[in-house]
Design an enzyme around this catalytic site. Structure first.
Site, PDB file in Angstrom:
ATOM      1  N   ASN A  40      42.656  43.273  58.901  1.00 61.63           N
ATOM      2  CA  ASN A  40      42.402  41.840  58.884  1.00 61.63           C
ATOM      3  C   ASN A  40      43.192  41.141  57.771  1.00 61.63           C
ATOM      4  O   ASN A  40      42.694  40.242  57.113  1.00 61.63           O
ATOM      5  CB  ASN A  40      40.901  41.592  58.741  1.00 61.63           C
ATOM      6  N   LEU A  75      39.098  38.654  55.976  1.00 66.44           N
ATOM      7  CA  LEU A  75      40.019  37.657  55.459  1.00 66.44           C
ATOM      8  C   LEU A  75      40.750  36.896  56.562  1.00 66.44           C
ATOM      9  O   LEU A  75      40.781  35.659  56.571  1.00 66.44           O
ATOM     10  CB  LEU A  75      41.005  38.358  54.523  1.00 66.44           C
ATOM     11  N   HIS A  76      41.365  37.608  57.480  1.00 67.98           N
ATOM     12  CA  HIS A  76      42.133  36.964  58.553  1.00 67.98           C
ATOM     13  C   HIS A  76      41.255  36.045  59.390  1.00 67.98           C
ATOM     14  O   HIS A  76      41.695  34.968  59.820  1.00 67.98           O
ATOM     15  CB  HIS A  76      42.762  38.052  59.434  1.00 67.98           C
ATOM     16  N   CYS A  77      40.012  36.455  59.604  1.00 70.98           N
ATOM     17  CA  CYS A  77      39.085  35.663  60.415  1.00 70.98           C
ATOM     18  C   CYS A  77      38.834  34.279  59.820  1.00 70.98           C
ATOM     19  O   CYS A  77      38.515  33.328  60.545  1.00 70.98           O
ATOM     20  CB  CYS A  77      37.747  36.378  60.545  1.00 70.98           C
ATOM     21  N   LEU A  78      38.961  34.151  58.512  1.00 67.87           N
ATOM     22  CA  LEU A  78      38.689  32.881  57.833  1.00 67.87           C
ATOM     23  C   LEU A  78      39.840  31.888  57.937  1.00 67.87           C
ATOM     24  O   LEU A  78      39.695  30.732  57.543  1.00 67.87           O
ATOM     25  CB  LEU A  78      38.427  33.135  56.342  1.00 67.87           C
TER      26      LEU A  78
END
Length: 350
Positions: free
Chosen positions: A282, A331-334
């Protein structure tokens, strides 16, 4: 007509974030998640601007003061007031394409991962920002239910995704695999869809988003999570996914360069003990750098080394995401990247 889905490493105007509110599911963890987001803002603004969606003027004033205290350049961020349900910009943010040389932002339907959570305000968020004249590119609404974390691209017409998510009946129940592929081709310009049949993370609400499992680092390279612990509940499925990745071929018939990411020790929720979806896949690619989620684990360093190898010429920056996985993302999801030409130039002049 030519269509192209931008890869994440395409030059960016900004990263979009959605700040949590005191009344959201983040309430018990608000101090911790805000600290993580602040660390992300400090890191990202060293390289490029950040567009941050906030709940109201009061939150905007508070963040202005906080960023000033942290030394964040005020010219490197913009705070936009808009209602939201949650923080997962990857899934409610726009997906950028190039159509005949012109950038467009596609606004897909977001249903809270198949109706699991309230999502009406998040679903309307991109249109709300467009109404505020924040985007230079046209925003085009789509009827398909699709989340940014569910897809990854090499930028050359190949899309990587998972059957568990994109063919889940809780998303687009009237569409089979052929119909989904046809819509992806028509809307995103992809010529090939690579479907992963295996792989999941305990505690993941997304039905196996590919950005938790396997990611393009360049058109020839895929970094993926590998579970080398035979006693772990994930071992069988992730080893099966590894075999799938080994069998995949590029359009010219050559195999992909595969970079296995290490497996952190299990992370559990301190309140009720359920497994949390810690994953190094992520990561976030920005101009000149890669932000990597870390979990206070010995494997953190190895993950940073793998991604340093995957992204020569980019700085590799660790971000502690132990608070983020408490709400089952990382992290990437945010985040959502906004490619160059997405934003109104008045937001970040010069």
């Amino acid at each position: 007509m030519t269509l192209r889905l931008f890869p994440e490493w395409h030059p960016q105007d900004a990263i979009q974030l959605t700040w949590p509110t005191p009344t959201s599911d983040w309430a018990p963890l608000l101090e911790h998640i805000e600290a993580t987001l602040e660390a992300m803002v400090v890191a990202i603004t060293r390289y490029q601007p950040v567009l941050i969606v906030v709940h109201d003027d009061r939150q905007r004033a508070r963040l202005d003061a906080r960023f000033a205290a942290l030394g964040v350049d005020a010219a490197r961020y913009h705070l936009a007031v808009a209602p939201s349900d949650d923080t997962w910009a990857r899934d409610h943010g726009p997906i950028a394409i190039e159509r005949d040389g012109t950038l467009e932002l596609l606004d897909y339907v977001f249903t809270g991962w198949g109706g699991k959570f309230a999502a009406e305000r998040d679903d309307a968020l991109t249109r709300t920002l467009a109404d505020q004249q924040l985007f230079a590119a046209a925003v085009v609404s789509q009827a398909l239910i699709l989340e940014g974390g569910a897809i990854d691209t090499d930028g050359e017409g190949t899309l990587l995704t998972t059957r568990a998510c994109l063919l889940n009946p809780n998303r687009n129940p009237g569409l089979d695999r052929d119909a989904i592929e046809n819509q992806l081709a028509e809307q995103l310009g992809v010529s090939r869809v690579l479907w992963l049949e295996h792989g999941h993370l305990e505690g993941d609400d997304t039905d196996s988003h590919v950005d938790t499992l396997a990611r393009f680092c360049d058109p020839a390279t895929i970094a993926y999570v590998r579970c080398d612990d035979p006693d772990d509940v994930h071992h069988e499925a992730l080893m099966a996914m590894e075999e799938e990745l080994k069998a995949l071929r590029r359009e010219d018939g050559s195999p992909y360069r595969l970079l296995p990411l290490p497996w952190p020790k299990p992370c559990f929720d301190p309140e009720d003990g359920h497994r949390l979806p810690a994953t190094y896949a992520n990561f976030l690619i920005i101009n000149g750098a890669v932000l990597v989620p870390t979990y206070g684990d010995a494997a953190d360093y190895r993950a940073l080394k793998v991604l340093d190898e995957a992204f020569p010429g980019r700085d590799v920056i660790p971000i502690d995401c132990r608070a983020v996985i408490r709400q089952h993302g990382s992290l990437h999801c945010l985040t959502m990247q906004l490619p160059r030409g997405s934003l109104n130039p008045a937001l970040f002049p010069g």
